[in-house]
Design an enzyme around this catalytic site. Sequence first.
Site, short mmCIF file in Angstrom:
data_model
loop_
_atom_site.label_atom_id
_atom_site.label_comp_id
_atom_site.label_asym_id
_atom_site.label_seq_id
_atom_site.Cartn_x
_atom_site.Cartn_y
_atom_site.Cartn_z
N ARG A 11 0.84 -1.20 0.00
CA ARG A 11 0.00 0.00 0.00
C ARG A 11 0.87 1.25 0.00
O ARG A 11 2.05 1.22 0.38
CB ARG A 11 -0.96 0.00 1.18
N ASN A 21 7.64 1.21 0.69
CA ASN A 21 7.67 0.14 -0.30
C ASN A 21 8.47 0.47 -1.56
O ASN A 21 8.84 -0.45 -2.30
CB ASN A 21 6.24 -0.27 -0.67
N ARG A 71 -5.98 -1.61 -5.61
CA ARG A 71 -6.70 -2.02 -4.41
C ARG A 71 -7.62 -0.89 -3.92
O ARG A 71 -7.20 0.27 -3.90
CB ARG A 71 -5.70 -2.35 -3.30
N SER A 80 -6.61 -1.77 8.13
CA SER A 80 -7.28 -2.72 7.23
C SER A 80 -6.73 -4.12 7.46
O SER A 80 -5.50 -4.32 7.41
CB SER A 80 -7.07 -2.33 5.77
N GLN A 108 5.46 -10.10 1.18
CA GLN A 108 5.47 -8.70 1.57
C GLN A 108 6.81 -8.07 1.18
O GLN A 108 7.87 -8.67 1.40
CB GLN A 108 5.24 -8.59 3.09
N ARG A 167 18.82 -20.36 32.97
CA ARG A 167 18.35 -20.13 31.61
C ARG A 167 19.50 -19.94 30.63
O ARG A 167 19.62 -18.92 29.96
CB ARG A 167 17.43 -18.92 31.58
#
Length: 247
Positions: A11, A21, A71, A80, A108, A167
């Site tokens: 998007r 992006n 889209r 969304s 992605q 641990r």
Amino acid sequence: MSSCFALVTARGGSKGLPGKNIRPIGGKPLIVWTIEAALRSRRLARVIVSTDSEEIAAVARGVGAEVPFLRPAELAQDDSPHILTSHHALGWLQEHEQMRPDYLMLLQPTSPFRTTGDIDAALALADERSADAVVSVSEARPHPLKTYALSAEGTLVPFVSSDIAYRRRQALPLVYCENGAIYLNRSESLLRDGTYVPAGAIPYVMPAERALDIDSAWDALVADAIMRDRAARSVLAAADGRPESPS
């Protein structure tokens, strides 16, 4: 082999990292790394980009991806549900092309180190196991048994209760987390169950170095530096006439 389409979701809006992006990473828009890896796969039938941005669409088409639709804006908001993006793509293909692939692979753009080999291996795994879903995962770091929450008094309290007294990391059970690089789903399952990780999903384990997810400016700087270092080493290897050493 079952038919599979790749769906690259990108998007235009991103509050955390504007223009993410198509932000340059290693000399290419971020989305291009994912598109090129998908296009090199011999197992993917098509590579489709779902975006609400004409600018992203132009970049995607320029490197060979399909952008058959834009889209809807209501599916490109910060809140969304991502699953609806895949439902929309499958619905569009059914309505406009009267077809539906056996599988849809969500890729992605924020996972630029995912390789064509990863894509093909996930597809092979789905075929071998007749799986409804294959999800890429990486070893969880830090280990959940070594994480803490803050109490009301501001002190550290174990986030996960455990009776493990010592641990040492090497002695802890291996645990994995989704890395966001690959979600491969049978189309019917995706539409029916409404989740990328249904019961019985098969893990595809990826090493940490290929699982970096770009979510911040710092992540982008790290990815850019790694990509540029790889390119420089490739040039040096070619000049020396020897194979590039593995990353």
